[in-house]
Design an enzyme around this catalytic site. Structure first.
Site, PDB file in Angstrom:
ATOM      1  N   GLU A 394      -1.221 -10.901   4.849  1.00 27.86           N
ATOM      2  CA  GLU A 394      -1.765 -11.678   3.883  1.00 27.86           C
ATOM      3  C   GLU A 394      -2.118 -13.005   4.046  1.00 27.86           C
ATOM      4  O   GLU A 394      -2.126 -14.048   3.318  1.00 27.86           O
ATOM      5  CB  GLU A 394      -1.136 -11.465   2.395  1.00 27.86           C
ATOM      6  CG  GLU A 394      -0.918 -10.105   1.829  1.00 27.86           C
ATOM      7  CD  GLU A 394      -0.496  -9.983   0.301  1.00 27.86           C
ATOM      8  OE1 GLU A 394       0.165 -11.004  -0.228  1.00 27.86           O
ATOM      9  OE2 GLU A 394      -1.001  -9.112  -0.348  1.00 27.86           O
ATOM     10  N   GLU A 455      -0.902  -1.824   0.570  1.00 27.28           N
ATOM     11  CA  GLU A 455      -0.028  -2.286  -0.449  1.00 27.28           C
ATOM     12  C   GLU A 455      -1.031  -1.760  -1.783  1.00 27.28           C
ATOM     13  O   GLU A 455      -1.943  -2.228  -1.961  1.00 27.28           O
ATOM     14  CB  GLU A 455       0.420  -3.504  -0.583  1.00 27.28           C
ATOM     15  CG  GLU A 455       1.481  -3.860   0.448  1.00 27.28           C
ATOM     16  CD  GLU A 455       1.952  -5.296   0.376  1.00 27.28           C
ATOM     17  OE1 GLU A 455       2.094  -5.898  -0.704  1.00 27.28           O
ATOM     18  OE2 GLU A 455       2.103  -6.111   1.555  1.00 27.28           O
TER      19      GLU A 455
HETATM   20  C1  GAL Z   1       2.092  -8.710  -1.423  1.00 27.67           C
HETATM   21  C2  GAL Z   1       2.929  -9.109  -0.461  1.00 27.67           C
HETATM   22  C3  GAL Z   1       4.421  -8.393  -0.385  1.00 27.67           C
HETATM   23  C4  GAL Z   1       4.944  -8.399  -1.746  1.00 27.67           C
HETATM   24  C5  GAL Z   1       3.945  -7.894  -2.752  1.00 27.67           C
HETATM   25  C6  GAL Z   1       4.763  -7.622  -4.080  1.00 27.67           C
HETATM   26  O1  GAL Z   1       1.319  -9.599  -1.800  1.00 27.67           O
HETATM   27  O2  GAL Z   1       2.386  -8.569   0.792  1.00 27.67           O
HETATM   28  O3  GAL Z   1       5.262  -8.773   0.512  1.00 27.67           O
HETATM   29  O4  GAL Z   1       5.158  -9.651  -2.200  1.00 27.67           O
HETATM   30  O5  GAL Z   1       2.874  -8.450  -2.835  1.00 27.67           O
HETATM   31  O6  GAL Z   1       3.803  -6.923  -4.930  1.00 27.67           O
END
Ligand code: GAL
Length: 736
Positions: A394, A455
């Site tokens: 990210e 994710e």
């Molecule tokens: C994303 C990140 C993860 C975690 C997640 C929580 O932005 O890559 O490490 O923090 O959010 O939803």
């Protein structure tokens, strides 16, 4: 000849920075893997693990050196260290997720006592990835992975990389790069023998050699040589697949003047073709929709210092309890034990370099490039790994850095594609696969392909295992809806949800108790409803799954009742009963979930009203091909019936480090956890083992776990658990 000798045992540990003249009596004996501090499972401060500690190991050489070099190999220590032998500095290491080694030979006392000292800095060093900005996870501290001694001849094999080719044709090939190092002061001419075995122990106790080749190699004084050996006449091979992860063995040996001088021991590899295309991911030429979860390597109480057994168990949970075909090792290279298990069971892996949003200065980026190299050199023989993540998770675009990480990855491993995880689509696409964190609560139309969702969900809908039924159900359905959507989009390779397990974090994230409740399972790896959704996607040939996503209470949802009753199952039909009364037979909801292999059942019209008289025990029967194959019941009585105590393993090794999980629950009479039981559970242990965790444990969510850790003695261990108003329970473990 080479010898590898485990070096986990017999360390001394001091939780501070001491000078060399400090007395051993100030130290405490420990076995690796080791966490620098044992913590509660939440409600602690990350400052508690941030300190410099000192490890010592006194040793005499376990084998005569006989002219060999002696290395100490660390699999990982968090986060930076200086290492000394007999008062002389061997070197330093920065970064907590990759192995490092030192050649100890020149400072060794060959016939007497030696002292190895590690000064370990476990502070959140802004000059080392992932730190410098805020980070949503904890790194913890300690020499938290294995350490080995390695004896090698001055001329020895330093690395082997096997690349398989044309695996789908009748003439599969393997190209093997062998790096030979010469630490002597004259050139050596050696014979290199490389062979492939079929990975299966035959009736005679040996393995069958499929092919071998011998080549002469000259290695310059103080230098190295890389030799490529091509096996282009292999017989047909059994592929590494998700269902049958067949593995072969690759071994390399060196000899000089007819004497074998090195044998690196056969390591497993697989023949498989994994490729991300614009229209999806293909394994061995077949399209596979990827359905996965992210995994952090941290555990309750012990931080990241989990021994092999717990590492392997996590892979098993992700494949067999959560029905995933891929895991992302967010956000760093994880334990070799975890990856080995992924190879063994057929669980695909997306592995990435350490980092979280922040990109540091030139030196920091230098460490990041070393991380790319360290990760790929360590792990490129794992058939399970199908993608390298070569971007800081990210982070913003950075053309120079990511051009360099991609070029390095391709140079070190021409067989695999790269990804780089970002959360915005209008990003410079320097990788092979557009790996995208999609928090839209849907699946965005890809702007770049190949496209993999890496994710979703996570912080958009944190959910605790003791949240009310509505929230836990919605959490599960969000995972189901997004997986369904991804499954239906031809230009999306699949979706990896955030995340498998709840994890500890910094105060800038999570629920204020240093926990992100983002897991489909809790931090103890015990399921929430969302875990049931994933489990229900397992193929019924693995096992039938039938999980009503309810606590079967009349008044926990807003306005009462249970409408709809949602059941996660891989059965064709389910039949529902209240007490003796049959409510009906139902089909999966293919209308709302047209693309999932096994859509949830959503059963409306139960007419179980607030205070309604129909409230009785629930019985659900699952049918496959018209046959009843599984049944679940839930009690309507509402009082705790039993305390349950279970261990994952009934045998442990007496090595001072082996551990298993001790699960406890308060349940109804059918064994369903009661999520609002929060009474203390107290444990007593008898025998040669320790309990790791909070004792007494104030239960939350009706389920939790401690760990049982072996000492160095064999024997029988009995653990007894008590809680008010329920019958005490015991379990027994044999330490061998
Ligand atoms: C994303 C990140 C993860 C975690 C997640 C929580 O932005 O890559 O490490 O923090 O959010 O939803």
């Amino acid at each position: 000849m080479r010898s590898i000798i485990p070096f986990n045992d017999g360390w001394l540990y001091y939780a501070g920075d001491v000078t060399a003249d400090a007395l051993d009596s100030q130290f405490q004996p420990v076995t690796l893997p080791h966490t620098n501090v044992v913590l509660p499972h939440h409600n602690f401060d990350n400052l508690e693990y941030q300190f410099v500690s000192t490890y010592r190991k006194h040793f005499r050489l376990p084998e005569a050196r006989d002219g060999r070099r002696v290395y100490v190999d660390f699999d990982g220590a968090m986060i930076a260290c200086e290492v000394f032998l007999n008062g002389r500095k061997l070197g330093e290491n920065e970064g907590g997720y990759l192995p490092f080694s030192f050649d100890m030979t020149d400072f060794l006392n060959e016939n007497g006592d030696n002292l190895l000292t590690v000064r370990l800095d476990s502070t959140e060093r802004p000059d080392i990835p992932p730190y410098g900005g805020v980070v949503d996870y904890l790194t913890f501290g300690g020499i938290y992975r294995d350490v080995n001694l390695r004896y090698v001849e001055p001329v020895h094999i330093a690395d082997v990389f096997v690349k398989t080719k044309d695996v789908l044709t009748s003439q599969p090939k393997a190209e093997v790069d062998v790096k030979v190092l010469n630490q002597s002061d004259r050139p050596h001419s050696v014979e290199l023998l490389v062979y492939i075995n079929d990975g299966q122990i035959g009736a005679d106790g040996g393995v069958k050699i499929l092919a071998s080749q011998e080549i002469s190699v000259t290695v310059p004084a103080g230098g190295e040589s890389i030799t490529t050996v091509l096996f282009d006449r292999l017989p047909p091979v059994r592929l590494w697949t998700l269902e049958q992860p067949n593995r072969y063995g690759l071994a390399a040996e060196l000899s000089e003047n007819g004497m074998t001088i090195d044998d690196n021991g056969a390591f497993p590899f697989g023949f498989r073709e994994a490729v991300f295309r614009d229209d999806g991911f293909y394994l061995n030429g077949e399209k596979v929709k990827l359905r996965g979860l992210n995994r952090h390597q941290t555990y309750p109480y012990i931080g990241a210092a989990a021994p092999a057994r717990l590492q392997r168990k996590d892979a098993d949970i992700i494949k067999y309890e959560l029905g995933c075909n891929i895991v992302r090792t967010s956000h760093y290279p994880q334990s070799p034990h975890f990856l080995n298990r992924c190879d063994e069971i057929g669980l695909l892996v997306f592995e990435e370099i350490p980092g979280w949003q922040h990109i540091g200065d030139r030196d920091w980026q230098g460490i990041s490039l070393r991380d790319v190299q360290g990760m790929i050199e360590r792990d490129r023989n794992h058939p399970s790994i199908v993608l390298w993540g070569v971007r800081i998770n990210e982070s913003q675009d950075n053309e120079a850095l990511y051009t360099a990480t991609n070029a390095l990855a391709h140079q070190l491993d021409p067989t695999r594609q790269t990804g780089g995880v970002r959360y915005f689509q209008n990003s410079q696409f320097l990788e092979d696969v557009f790996t995208f964190n999609d928090f839209s609560n849907g699946v965005q139309e890809p702007e770049h392909t190949p496209h993999l969702v890496t994710e979703f969900n996570g912080h958009m809908f944190p959910t605790k295992s003791w949240d009310n039924e509505e929230r836990q159900l919605e959490h599960a359905l969000r995972h189901a809806r997004i997986q369904d959507k991804a499954a239906g989009m031809g230009n999306v390779c699949g979706a990896i949800g955030w995340c498998a397990f709840d994890y500890n974090t910094h105060r800038e994230f999570g629920s204020g108790d240093r926990m992100c409740y983002h897991g489909v399972s809790d931090i103890f790896r015990l399921p929430k409803f969302a875990a049931y959704f994933y489990e229900s996607q397992l193929d019924p040939s693995v096992r039938p799954v039938l999980r009503p996503a309810t606590f079967w209470t009349m008044g926990d949802r807003s306005a009462g009742g249970i409408n709809p009753l949602v059941i996660f199952s891989n059965c064709d039909e389910v039949e529902v009963f209240f007490g003796d009364e049959r409510f009906g037979k139902f089909q999966p909801d293919r209308q709302e979930f047209p693309n999932l292999p096994h859509p949830p059942f959503q059963i409306w019209g139960l007419n179980l009203l607030w205070g309604g008289h129909k409230y009785a025990d629930l019985r659900v029967v699952g049918y496959i091909n018209g046959q009843p194959v599984i049944e679940q019941r839930m009690e309507s009585y509402g009082v705790p019936r039993a305390l349950v105590l279970e261990v994952d393993d009934v045998e442990l090794h007496a090595d001072g480090a082996d551990m298993t999980r001790l699960v406890f629950k308060i349940v109804d009479k059918f064994g369903n956890r009661l999520p609002y039981t929060n009474q203390p559970v107290t444990f007593e242990i008898d025998g040669p083992a320790e309990l790791i965790g909070e004792n007494p444990f104030a239960l939350m969510g009706g389920q939790a776990a401690l760990y049982v850790k072996a000492r160095h003695e064999a024997g029988t261990v009995t653990i007894r658990a008590t809680t008010p108003r329920l019958v005490p329970v015991t379990v027994t473990i044999q330490i061998q």
